[in-house]
Design a protein around this motif. Sequence first.
Motif, PDB file in Angstrom:
ATOM      1  N   ASP A   1       0.783  -1.234   0.000  1.00 37.64           N
ATOM      2  CA  ASP A   1       0.000   0.000   0.000  1.00 37.64           C
ATOM      3  C   ASP A   1       0.819   1.291   0.000  1.00 37.64           C
ATOM      4  O   ASP A   1       0.244   2.374   0.117  1.00 37.64           O
ATOM      5  CB  ASP A   1      -1.020   0.025   1.148  1.00 37.64           C
ATOM      6  N   ALA A   2       2.138   1.226  -0.141  1.00 37.08           N
ATOM      7  CA  ALA A   2       2.959   2.446  -0.215  1.00 37.08           C
ATOM      8  C   ALA A   2       2.830   3.056  -1.615  1.00 37.08           C
ATOM      9  O   ALA A   2       2.961   2.353  -2.619  1.00 37.08           O
ATOM     10  CB  ALA A   2       4.420   2.132   0.081  1.00 37.08           C
ATOM     11  N   THR A   3       2.575   4.345  -1.681  1.00 39.83           N
ATOM     12  CA  THR A   3       2.512   5.031  -2.970  1.00 39.83           C
ATOM     13  C   THR A   3       3.933   5.149  -3.513  1.00 39.83           C
ATOM     14  O   THR A   3       4.850   5.561  -2.797  1.00 39.83           O
ATOM     15  CB  THR A   3       1.879   6.423  -2.815  1.00 39.83           C
ATOM     16  N   HIS A   4       4.104   4.747  -4.783  1.00 40.16           N
ATOM     17  CA  HIS A   4       5.445   4.744  -5.369  1.00 40.16           C
ATOM     18  C   HIS A   4       5.379   4.943  -6.876  1.00 40.16           C
ATOM     19  O   HIS A   4       4.339   4.732  -7.499  1.00 40.16           O
ATOM     20  CB  HIS A   4       6.191   3.445  -5.041  1.00 40.16           C
ATOM     21  N   GLY A   5       6.501   5.341  -7.453  1.00 40.63           N
ATOM     22  CA  GLY A   5       6.616   5.524  -8.887  1.00 40.63           C
ATOM     23  C   GLY A   5       8.057   5.850  -9.232  1.00 40.63           C
ATOM     24  O   GLY A   5       8.893   6.027  -8.342  1.00 40.63           O
ATOM     25  N   CYS A   6       8.359   5.927 -10.534  1.00 40.19           N
ATOM     26  CA  CYS A   6       9.735   6.201 -10.939  1.00 40.19           C
ATOM     27  C   CYS A   6       9.779   6.921 -12.279  1.00 40.19           C
ATOM     28  O   CYS A   6       8.800   6.938 -13.027  1.00 40.19           O
ATOM     29  CB  CYS A   6      10.557   4.919 -11.008  1.00 40.19           C
ATOM     30  N   ARG A   7      10.937   7.508 -12.541  1.00 38.57           N
ATOM     31  CA  ARG A   7      11.245   8.097 -13.845  1.00 38.57           C
ATOM     32  C   ARG A   7      12.585   7.540 -14.275  1.00 38.57           C
ATOM     33  O   ARG A   7      13.529   7.467 -13.477  1.00 38.57           O
ATOM     34  CB  ARG A   7      11.304   9.616 -13.770  1.00 38.57           C
ATOM     35  N   CYS A   8      12.686   7.125 -15.523  1.00 41.74           N
ATOM     36  CA  CYS A   8      13.910   6.536 -16.040  1.00 41.74           C
ATOM     37  C   CYS A   8      14.877   7.643 -16.453  1.00 41.74           C
ATOM     38  O   CYS A   8      14.552   8.482 -17.295  1.00 41.74           O
ATOM     39  CB  CYS A   8      13.577   5.634 -17.224  1.00 41.74           C
ATOM     40  N   LEU A   9      16.077   7.632 -15.883  1.00 42.46           N
ATOM     41  CA  LEU A   9      17.114   8.617 -16.192  1.00 42.46           C
ATOM     42  C   LEU A   9      18.030   8.132 -17.314  1.00 42.46           C
ATOM     43  O   LEU A   9      18.547   8.934 -18.088  1.00 42.46           O
ATOM     44  CB  LEU A   9      17.940   8.915 -14.939  1.00 42.46           C
ATOM     45  N   GLU A  10      18.270   6.832 -17.365  1.00 42.63           N
ATOM     46  CA  GLU A  10      19.043   6.175 -18.428  1.00 42.63           C
ATOM     47  C   GLU A  10      18.317   4.884 -18.756  1.00 42.63           C
ATOM     48  O   GLU A  10      17.886   4.182 -17.845  1.00 42.63           O
ATOM     49  CB  GLU A  10      20.470   5.849 -17.963  1.00 42.63           C
ATOM     50  N   PRO A  11      18.156   4.536 -20.040  1.00 44.01           N
ATOM     51  CA  PRO A  11      17.374   3.354 -20.398  1.00 44.01           C
ATOM     52  C   PRO A  11      17.827   2.123 -19.620  1.00 44.01           C
ATOM     53  O   PRO A  11      19.029   1.942 -19.393  1.00 44.01           O
ATOM     54  CB  PRO A  11      17.645   3.161 -21.891  1.00 44.01           C
ATOM     55  N   GLY A  12      16.862   1.320 -19.207  1.00 42.51           N
ATOM     56  CA  GLY A  12      17.235   0.155 -18.429  1.00 42.51           C
ATOM     57  C   GLY A  12      16.077  -0.767 -18.132  1.00 42.51           C
ATOM     58  O   GLY A  12      14.973  -0.625 -18.653  1.00 42.51           O
ATOM     59  N   GLU A  13      16.374  -1.705 -17.233  1.00 40.78           N
ATOM     60  CA  GLU A  13      15.419  -2.747 -16.878  1.00 40.78           C
ATOM     61  C   GLU A  13      15.337  -2.897 -15.366  1.00 40.78           C
ATOM     62  O   GLU A  13      16.358  -2.949 -14.675  1.00 40.78           O
ATOM     63  CB  GLU A  13      15.845  -4.086 -17.484  1.00 40.78           C
ATOM     64  N   LEU A  14      14.108  -2.976 -14.874  1.00 38.08           N
ATOM     65  CA  LEU A  14      13.827  -3.312 -13.484  1.00 38.08           C
ATOM     66  C   LEU A  14      13.224  -4.706 -13.444  1.00 38.08           C
ATOM     67  O   LEU A  14      12.400  -5.048 -14.303  1.00 38.08           O
ATOM     68  CB  LEU A  14      12.821  -2.330 -12.879  1.00 38.08           C
ATOM     69  N   VAL A  15      13.630  -5.506 -12.474  1.00 38.77           N
ATOM     70  CA  VAL A  15      13.023  -6.813 -12.258  1.00 38.77           C
ATOM     71  C   VAL A  15      12.302  -6.731 -10.915  1.00 38.77           C
ATOM     72  O   VAL A  15      12.937  -6.540  -9.874  1.00 38.77           O
ATOM     73  CB  VAL A  15      14.068  -7.948 -12.268  1.00 38.77           C
ATOM     74  N   ASP A  16      10.981  -6.824 -10.973  1.00 42.46           N
ATOM     75  CA  ASP A  16      10.149  -6.695  -9.784  1.00 42.46           C
ATOM     76  C   ASP A  16       9.578  -8.048  -9.387  1.00 42.46           C
ATOM     77  O   ASP A  16       9.186  -8.852 -10.235  1.00 42.46           O
ATOM     78  CB  ASP A  16       8.978  -5.740 -10.043  1.00 42.46           C
ATOM     79  N   THR A  17       9.524  -8.256  -8.077  1.00 43.94           N
ATOM     80  CA  THR A  17       8.923  -9.451  -7.510  1.00 43.94           C
ATOM     81  C   THR A  17       7.745  -9.001  -6.654  1.00 43.94           C
ATOM     82  O   THR A  17       7.882  -8.047  -5.884  1.00 43.94           O
ATOM     83  CB  THR A  17       9.939 -10.213  -6.644  1.00 43.94           C
ATOM     84  N   PHE A  18       6.617  -9.647  -6.813  1.00 43.30           N
ATOM     85  CA  PHE A  18       5.412  -9.288  -6.076  1.00 43.30           C
ATOM     86  C   PHE A  18       4.905 -10.489  -5.293  1.00 43.30           C
ATOM     87  O   PHE A  18       4.915 -11.611  -5.796  1.00 43.30           O
ATOM     88  CB  PHE A  18       4.294  -8.857  -7.037  1.00 43.30           C
ATOM     89  N   THR A  19       4.445 -10.224  -4.063  1.00 40.11           N
ATOM     90  CA  THR A  19       3.768 -11.242  -3.293  1.00 40.11           C
ATOM     91  C   THR A  19       2.529 -10.619  -2.667  1.00 40.11           C
ATOM     92  O   THR A  19       2.626  -9.548  -2.066  1.00 40.11           O
ATOM     93  CB  THR A  19       4.678 -11.902  -2.243  1.00 40.11           C
ATOM     94  N   PRO A  20       1.350 -11.217  -2.844  1.00 44.80           N
ATOM     95  CA  PRO A  20       1.087 -12.313  -3.754  1.00 44.80           C
ATOM     96  C   PRO A  20       1.136 -11.846  -5.210  1.00 44.80           C
ATOM     97  O   PRO A  20       1.437 -10.694  -5.478  1.00 44.80           O
ATOM     98  CB  PRO A  20      -0.325 -12.769  -3.363  1.00 44.80           C
ATOM     99  N   ARG A  21       0.822 -12.738  -6.119  1.00 39.26           N
ATOM    100  CA  ARG A  21       0.844 -12.460  -7.558  1.00 39.26           C
ATOM    101  C   ARG A  21      -0.055 -11.263  -7.913  1.00 39.26           C
ATOM    102  O   ARG A  21      -1.104 -11.065  -7.313  1.00 39.26           O
ATOM    103  CB  ARG A  21       0.341 -13.706  -8.287  1.00 39.26           C
ATOM    104  N   ARG A  22       0.366 -10.482  -8.909  1.00 44.87           N
ATOM    105  CA  ARG A  22      -0.447  -9.385  -9.455  1.00 44.87           C
ATOM    106  C   ARG A  22      -1.336  -9.977 -10.550  1.00 44.87           C
ATOM    107  O   ARG A  22      -0.954 -10.052 -11.709  1.00 44.87           O
ATOM    108  CB  ARG A  22       0.445  -8.292 -10.063  1.00 44.87           C
ATOM    109  N   ASP A  23      -2.537 -10.388 -10.193  1.00 36.58           N
ATOM    110  CA  ASP A  23      -3.438 -10.981 -11.190  1.00 36.58           C
ATOM    111  C   ASP A  23      -3.787 -10.007 -12.306  1.00 36.58           C
ATOM    112  O   ASP A  23      -4.100 -10.427 -13.412  1.00 36.58           O
ATOM    113  CB  ASP A  23      -4.712 -11.479 -10.511  1.00 36.58           C
ATOM    114  N   ASP A  24      -3.708  -8.692 -12.033  1.00 35.52           N
ATOM    115  CA  ASP A  24      -4.012  -7.706 -13.061  1.00 35.52           C
ATOM    116  C   ASP A  24      -2.960  -7.686 -14.175  1.00 35.52           C
ATOM    117  O   ASP A  24      -3.189  -7.105 -15.228  1.00 35.52           O
ATOM    118  CB  ASP A  24      -4.158  -6.310 -12.458  1.00 35.52           C
ATOM    119  N   PHE A  25      -1.814  -8.333 -13.976  1.00 33.95           N
ATOM    120  CA  PHE A  25      -0.772  -8.415 -15.013  1.00 33.95           C
ATOM    121  C   PHE A  25      -0.953  -9.626 -15.913  1.00 33.95           C
ATOM    122  O   PHE A  25      -0.246  -9.763 -16.909  1.00 33.95           O
ATOM    123  CB  PHE A  25       0.616  -8.479 -14.379  1.00 33.95           C
ATOM    124  N   LEU A  26      -1.862 -10.516 -15.581  1.00 35.38           N
ATOM    125  CA  LEU A  26      -2.065 -11.728 -16.380  1.00 35.38           C
ATOM    126  C   LEU A  26      -3.130 -11.526 -17.441  1.00 35.38           C
ATOM    127  O   LEU A  26      -3.974 -10.708 -17.365  1.00 35.38           O
ATOM    128  CB  LEU A  26      -2.449 -12.910 -15.487  1.00 35.38           C
TER     129      LEU A  26
END
Length: 103
Positions: A78-103
């Motif tokens: 429930d923490a409000t969060h976000g990001c802006r990319c400064l140099e092109p790249g990749e983030l690998v995120d792990t969620f628990t439990p699963r984000r069903d909205d991504f399926l």
Amino acid sequence: MLKRYPATEADPGVTRQVLSETPDLMVVSFRFDTDAEGKLHSHPHVQATYVRSGRFAFTVADEAFEVGPGDSFVIPSDATHGCRCLEPGELVDTFTPRRDDFL
């Protein structure tokens, strides 16, 4: 069991691809172009983020910080969060439990 998921556009300049998932855990790759944003949001899932490449400016709750390759951090439920990319790249995120909205 191996299941492959297609990459999808999450936001302008941001591609999301589910790498693996079970009901209790999900691993997702996010690829960002420079200046692309992960808009401020929150969700009930605990999220761990690993910076595989690039540089990012993050806001988590009231804290702002920059991260680069090899950095990782946890975003509480429930923490409000976000990001802006400064140099092109990749983030690998792990969620628990699963984000069903991504399926």
